[in-house]
Write a protein that holds these residues in place. Structure first.
Motif, mmCIF file in Angstrom:
data_model
loop_
_atom_site.group_PDB
_atom_site.id
_atom_site.type_symbol
_atom_site.label_atom_id
_atom_site.label_comp_id
_atom_site.label_asym_id
_atom_site.label_seq_id
_atom_site.Cartn_x
_atom_site.Cartn_y
_atom_site.Cartn_z
ATOM 1 N N HIS A 104 -1.057 -3.005 -4.192
ATOM 2 C CA HIS A 104 -2.503 -3.264 -4.154
ATOM 3 C C HIS A 104 -3.335 -1.991 -4.039
ATOM 4 O O HIS A 104 -4.366 -1.859 -4.698
ATOM 5 C CB HIS A 104 -2.836 -4.180 -2.970
ATOM 6 N N ARG A 105 -2.896 -1.038 -3.196
ATOM 7 C CA ARG A 105 -3.734 0.138 -2.902
ATOM 8 C C ARG A 105 -2.896 1.408 -2.872
ATOM 9 O O ARG A 105 -1.771 1.410 -2.386
ATOM 10 C CB ARG A 105 -4.452 -0.045 -1.557
ATOM 11 N N HIS B 210 -12.991 1.932 2.186
ATOM 12 C CA HIS B 210 -12.962 3.272 1.609
ATOM 13 C C HIS B 210 -12.452 3.282 0.171
ATOM 14 O O HIS B 210 -12.209 4.349 -0.385
ATOM 15 C CB HIS B 210 -12.099 4.181 2.482
ATOM 16 N N ASP B 211 -12.295 2.102 -0.413
ATOM 17 C CA ASP B 211 -11.812 2.028 -1.790
ATOM 18 C C ASP B 211 -12.790 2.722 -2.733
ATOM 19 O O ASP B 211 -14.015 2.605 -2.584
ATOM 20 C CB ASP B 211 -11.633 0.575 -2.214
ATOM 21 N N GLY B 212 -12.236 3.467 -3.688
ATOM 22 C CA GLY B 212 -13.058 4.137 -4.688
ATOM 23 C C GLY B 212 -13.756 5.376 -4.172
ATOM 24 O O GLY B 212 -14.649 5.906 -4.842
ATOM 25 N N VAL C 118 -3.390 5.569 -1.700
ATOM 26 C CA VAL C 118 -4.174 6.669 -1.129
ATOM 27 C C VAL C 118 -3.443 7.952 -1.479
ATOM 28 O O VAL C 118 -2.284 8.132 -1.091
ATOM 29 C CB VAL C 118 -4.320 6.532 0.392
ATOM 30 N N GLY D 239 -10.278 -1.654 3.397
ATOM 31 C CA GLY D 239 -10.849 -1.658 2.062
ATOM 32 C C GLY D 239 -12.216 -1.008 1.992
ATOM 33 O O GLY D 239 -12.774 -0.847 0.902
ATOM 34 N N THR E 163 0.846 -1.183 0.000
ATOM 35 C CA THR E 163 0.000 0.000 0.000
ATOM 36 C C THR E 163 0.886 1.238 0.000
ATOM 37 O O THR E 163 1.954 1.233 0.618
ATOM 38 C CB THR E 163 -0.908 0.014 1.252
ATOM 39 N N ALA F 165 -6.713 -0.542 -6.147
ATOM 40 C CA ALA F 165 -7.643 0.035 -5.174
ATOM 41 C C ALA F 165 -7.133 1.435 -4.827
ATOM 42 O O ALA F 165 -5.927 1.640 -4.675
ATOM 43 C CB ALA F 165 -7.722 -0.839 -3.933
ATOM 44 N N TRP F 166 -8.049 2.397 -4.696
ATOM 45 C CA TRP F 166 -7.600 3.766 -4.452
ATOM 46 C C TRP F 166 -8.596 4.534 -3.583
ATOM 47 O O TRP F 166 -9.787 4.223 -3.531
ATOM 48 C CB TRP F 166 -7.385 4.521 -5.761
ATOM 49 N N THR F 167 -8.065 5.542 -2.905
ATOM 50 C CA THR F 167 -8.859 6.535 -2.194
ATOM 51 C C THR F 167 -8.167 7.875 -2.387
ATOM 52 O O THR F 167 -6.936 7.944 -2.396
ATOM 53 C CB THR F 167 -8.959 6.224 -0.690
#
Length: 275
Positions: A85-86, A174-176, A88, A172, A57, A118-120
């Motif tokens: 994977h993610r 808060h993804d999207g 932010v 997860g 992340t 996956a993103w925020t």
């Protein structure tokens, strides 16, 4: 493993502290070699990839400036290549993926959204801690310069920004999502100074600084013209009443209200002492 870029800055350092205190593995990236930090340069693909390898992340934060779009795109590309994977991303209030001239975050937001990861995205307002620039005036009894008139803004405690980031980095849920992070109240510079006067027991004064004078001051500081333009546009927007955004996104993520400007001042009052 969470990689934190911009790890020595206001939000990055506080985010690192909170995650480490929670026992979460953290890798902190800086451009210069420092003990307990990993060296990585957004403009050096090799060092960037080395910094990312093994991280699952990433907290994406680049120091503000016209280089942000290139830095964000480079980080996203390296993250995809490394199997992250993610992501932010710390953006800013008012940013959109369509963007506007001088909106440094638009390209990065777009790259994050289109990454397939996956993103925020976090869009905070101006930080309560920005009043630290008034330290010399407070300590010497000089009037505090006000470039935004009676315009109001919902200043946020940067520790709240870090707390939200810590939550979304490990969940997860808060993804999207795009969160606009504000403080709980709209304040003008005179409002802020009144709070500080009350907390410090001082009769602090405010002096209005017209935008044309502000522009001269910025240029005298030898700032890049792009930076000058963005600073002036932001000051003009607040002065005109165009930045009166309030949300409950901090409470939505953390389950508690955002801290007030007064709370920030009371917590950090010793910084303003002349002794």
């Amino acid at each position: 493993m969470i990689l934190i870029t911009g790890a020595t800055g206001t939000v990055g350092s506080e985010l690192s502290r909170q995650l480490i205190a929670s026992g979460i593995p953290v890798r902190r990236m800086t451009r210069k070699a420092l003990p307990d930090f990993v060296q990585g340069d957004f403009e050096d693909p090799v060092s960037l990839r080395k910094a990312i390898d093994g991280a699952d992340t990433i907290f994406l934060l680049s120091a503000p400036g016209p280089w942000v779009p290139d830095h964000d795109r480079a980080l996203v590309a390296a993250a995809i290549d490394a199997g992250v994977h993610r992501i932010v991303k710390l953006s800013a209030i008012g940013s959109t993926d369509q963007g506007m001239p001088g909106n440094w975050h638009a390209a990065g937001e777009r790259a994050v959204r289109e990454s397939g990861l996956a993103w925020t995205i976090l869009r905070p307002t101006g930080f309560a801690s920005n009043v630290l620039r008034w330290l010399p005036a407070v300590r010497t009894g000089q009037p505090i310069p006000n470039q935004t008139g009676d315009g109001q803004h919902a200043f946020i405690d940067p520790a709240d920004v870090a707390a939200v980031a810590a939550e979304v980095l490990v969940s997860g849920a808060h993804d999207g999502r795009v969160y606009t992070l504000t403080g709980p109240a709209l304040l003008s510079v005179p409002d802020q100074v009144a709070v500080m006067s009350d907390v410090f027991g001082l009769a602090l004064r405010v002096v209005d600084v017209p935008l044309e004078v502000y522009a001269e001051q910025l240029r005298a500081a030898d700032l890049d013209e792009t930076v000058v333009s963005v600073a002036l546009r932001g000051a003009a927007l607040i002065r005109s009443g165009g930045e009166r955004t309030l949300t409950n996104d901090v409470e939505q993520v953390l389950g508690r209200p955002a801290r007030t400007f007064r709370q920030w001042i009371e917590t950090h009052r010793t910084l303003f002492s002349s002794t």
